[in-house]
Design a protein around this motif. Structure first.
Motif, PDB file in Angstrom:
ATOM      1  N   ALA A  18       0.827  -1.218   0.000  1.00 22.24           N
ATOM      2  CA  ALA A  18       0.000   0.000   0.000  1.00 22.24           C
ATOM      3  C   ALA A  18       0.857   1.262   0.000  1.00 22.24           C
ATOM      4  N   PHE A  19       2.190   1.108   0.025  1.00 24.45           N
ATOM      5  CA  PHE A  19       3.135   2.238   0.064  1.00 24.45           C
ATOM      6  C   PHE A  19       2.858   3.140   1.266  1.00 24.45           C
ATOM      7  N   ASP A  20       2.577   2.532   2.415  1.00 24.21           N
ATOM      8  CA  ASP A  20       2.181   3.257   3.625  1.00 24.21           C
ATOM      9  C   ASP A  20       3.311   3.217   4.660  1.00 24.21           C
ATOM     10  N   THR A  21       4.139   4.248   4.652  1.00 22.77           N
ATOM     11  CA  THR A  21       5.312   4.298   5.529  1.00 22.77           C
ATOM     12  C   THR A  21       4.944   4.102   6.990  1.00 22.77           C
ATOM     13  N   ASP A  22       3.950   4.826   7.491  1.00 19.81           N
ATOM     14  CA  ASP A  22       3.597   4.730   8.915  1.00 19.81           C
ATOM     15  C   ASP A  22       3.123   3.329   9.284  1.00 19.81           C
ATOM     16  N   ALA A  23       2.351   2.701   8.413  1.00 20.04           N
ATOM     17  CA  ALA A  23       1.879   1.345   8.695  1.00 20.04           C
ATOM     18  C   ALA A  23       3.036   0.345   8.661  1.00 20.04           C
ATOM     19  N   ILE A  24       3.972   0.529   7.748  1.00 20.81           N
ATOM     20  CA  ILE A  24       5.156  -0.334   7.722  1.00 20.81           C
ATOM     21  C   ILE A  24       5.931  -0.179   9.021  1.00 20.81           C
ATOM     22  N   MET A  25       6.164   1.065   9.421  1.00 19.08           N
ATOM     23  CA  MET A  25       6.965   1.328  10.619  1.00 19.08           C
ATOM     24  C   MET A  25       6.293   0.780  11.878  1.00 19.08           C
ATOM     25  N   ALA A  26       4.983   0.743  11.894  1.00 19.68           N
ATOM     26  CA  ALA A  26       4.250   0.227  13.055  1.00 19.68           C
ATOM     27  C   ALA A  26       4.488  -1.270  13.259  1.00 19.68           C
ATOM     28  N   THR A  27       5.041  -1.951  12.251  1.00 19.00           N
ATOM     29  CA  THR A  27       5.288  -3.385  12.380  1.00 19.00           C
ATOM     30  C   THR A  27       6.647  -3.689  13.012  1.00 19.00           C
ATOM     31  N   PHE A  28       7.526  -2.692  13.112  1.00 17.56           N
ATOM     32  CA  PHE A  28       8.884  -2.904  13.628  1.00 17.56           C
ATOM     33  C   PHE A  28       9.007  -2.528  15.096  1.00 17.56           C
ATOM     34  N   ALA A  29       9.847  -3.272  15.823  1.00 16.60           N
ATOM     35  CA  ALA A  29      10.244  -2.902  17.183  1.00 16.60           C
ATOM     36  C   ALA A  29      11.199  -1.704  17.104  1.00 16.60           C
ATOM     37  N   GLU A  30      11.262  -0.926  18.169  1.00 15.70           N
ATOM     38  CA  GLU A  30      12.120   0.270  18.208  1.00 15.70           C
ATOM     39  C   GLU A  30      13.582  -0.044  17.903  1.00 15.70           C
ATOM     40  N   ASP A  31      14.060  -1.188  18.383  1.00  9.42           N
ATOM     41  CA  ASP A  31      15.476  -1.535  18.204  1.00  9.42           C
ATOM     42  C   ASP A  31      15.674  -2.617  17.143  1.00  9.42           C
ATOM     43  N   ALA A  32      14.751  -2.705  16.199  1.00  8.74           N
ATOM     44  CA  ALA A  32      14.833  -3.700  15.126  1.00  8.74           C
ATOM     45  C   ALA A  32      16.025  -3.421  14.224  1.00  8.74           C
ATOM     46  N   TYR A  33      16.382  -4.438  13.455  1.00 13.60           N
ATOM     47  CA  TYR A  33      17.357  -4.218  12.397  1.00 13.60           C
ATOM     48  C   TYR A  33      16.905  -4.935  11.138  1.00 13.60           C
ATOM     49  N   VAL A  34      17.378  -4.394  10.015  1.00 14.44           N
ATOM     50  CA  VAL A  34      17.089  -4.950   8.699  1.00 14.44           C
ATOM     51  C   VAL A  34      18.428  -5.164   8.012  1.00 14.44           C
ATOM     52  N   ASN A  35      18.549  -6.263   7.291  1.00  6.75           N
ATOM     53  CA  ASN A  35      19.680  -6.463   6.402  1.00  6.75           C
ATOM     54  C   ASN A  35      19.092  -6.564   5.009  1.00  6.75           C
ATOM     55  N   ASP A  36      19.396  -5.579   4.174  1.00  2.00           N
ATOM     56  CA  ASP A  36      18.893  -5.540   2.798  1.00  2.00           C
ATOM     57  C   ASP A  36      20.070  -5.263   1.879  1.00  2.00           C
ATOM     58  N   ASN A  37      20.231  -6.103   0.882  1.00  2.00           N
ATOM     59  CA  ASN A  37      21.298  -5.918  -0.094  1.00  2.00           C
ATOM     60  C   ASN A  37      22.666  -5.844   0.598  1.00  2.00           C
ATOM     61  N   ARG A  38      22.848  -6.711   1.587  1.00  2.00           N
ATOM     62  CA  ARG A  38      24.085  -6.821   2.376  1.00  2.00           C
ATOM     63  C   ARG A  38      24.412  -5.551   3.153  1.00  2.00           C
ATOM     64  N   ARG A  39      23.377  -4.778   3.481  1.00  2.00           N
ATOM     65  CA  ARG A  39      23.558  -3.577   4.307  1.00  2.00           C
ATOM     66  C   ARG A  39      22.774  -3.747   5.588  1.00  2.00           C
ATOM     67  N   GLU A  40      23.415  -3.460   6.713  1.00  2.00           N
ATOM     68  CA  GLU A  40      22.732  -3.519   7.999  1.00  2.00           C
ATOM     69  C   GLU A  40      22.133  -2.156   8.313  1.00  2.00           C
ATOM     70  N   ILE A  41      20.845  -2.166   8.605  1.00  2.00           N
ATOM     71  CA  ILE A  41      20.099  -0.940   8.898  1.00  2.00           C
ATOM     72  C   ILE A  41      19.523  -1.135  10.294  1.00  2.00           C
ATOM     73  N   LYS A 106       6.032  -7.681  17.245  1.00  2.00           N
ATOM     74  CA  LYS A 106       6.760  -6.718  16.408  1.00  2.00           C
ATOM     75  C   LYS A 106       7.912  -7.430  15.694  1.00  2.00           C
ATOM     76  N   ILE A 107       8.259  -6.934  14.515  1.00  2.00           N
ATOM     77  CA  ILE A 107       9.404  -7.466  13.789  1.00  2.00           C
ATOM     78  C   ILE A 107      10.668  -6.928  14.454  1.00  2.00           C
ATOM     79  N   VAL A 108      11.532  -7.840  14.905  1.00  2.00           N
ATOM     80  CA  VAL A 108      12.788  -7.429  15.534  1.00  2.00           C
ATOM     81  C   VAL A 108      13.960  -7.562  14.572  1.00  2.00           C
ATOM     82  N   SER A 109      13.812  -8.425  13.566  1.00  2.00           N
ATOM     83  CA  SER A 109      14.838  -8.503  12.531  1.00  2.00           C
ATOM     84  C   SER A 109      14.214  -8.977  11.234  1.00  2.00           C
ATOM     85  N   LEU A 110      14.786  -8.463  10.153  1.00  2.00           N
ATOM     86  CA  LEU A 110      14.362  -8.816   8.804  1.00  2.00           C
ATOM     87  C   LEU A 110      15.599  -8.844   7.927  1.00  2.00           C
TER      88      LEU A 110
END
Length: 127
Positions: A18-41, A106-110
């Motif tokens: 839905a391209f909904d930034t706020d709704a996406i962000m609501a799924t993550f924990a405050e201290d979550a991390y993402v690894n996308d394209n070999r980058r840690e976020i 909440k998503i803590v890692s992806l």
């Protein structure tokens, strides 16, 4: 074991589509991390910047093909599309594996990875 997609991960993918930034962000924990394209976020602020630019900004869509539960973690294999640079990608569908860890709803890692078949996997005989 293949399962049906539910809960926070289903909400996450619906929000991405839905391209909904706020709704996406609501799924993550405050201290979550993402690894996308070999980058840690790491952390909610950095993840928001990534979501705004590379998910919502590039109008990424996720078409779920398979959902697997593995010891409490969820693997979602899906076709990705959008307005991102595809010039260095092979022709055809872009299938990505998304490795989700969820705690307390909440998503803590992806980790988002473009995998290749392995000669060691079941059903592959190798060279």
């Amino acid at each position: 074991m293949t399962i049906e997609l539910t809960g926070v991960i289903a909400r996450h993918i619906d929000a991405v589509n839905a391209f909904d930034t706020d709704a996406i962000m609501a799924t993550f924990a405050e201290d979550a991390y993402v690894n996308d394209n070999r980058r840690e976020i790491a952390g909610i602020d950095a993840i928001r910047r990534w979501v705004e630019k590379e998910m919502v900004g590039d109008k990424v869509t996720i078409d779920v093909r398979e959902v697997v539960e593995h010891y409490g973690d969820i693997i979602v294999r899906a076709a990705y599309d959008g307005e991102y640079d595809k010039s260095k990608l092979p022709p055809g569908e872009l299938i990505m594996s998304n490795y989700f860890s969820v705690r307390d709803g909440k998503i803590v890692s992806l980790a988002v990875i473009r995998n290749q078949p392995s000669e060691y996997s079941q059903g592959n005989k190798g060279p």
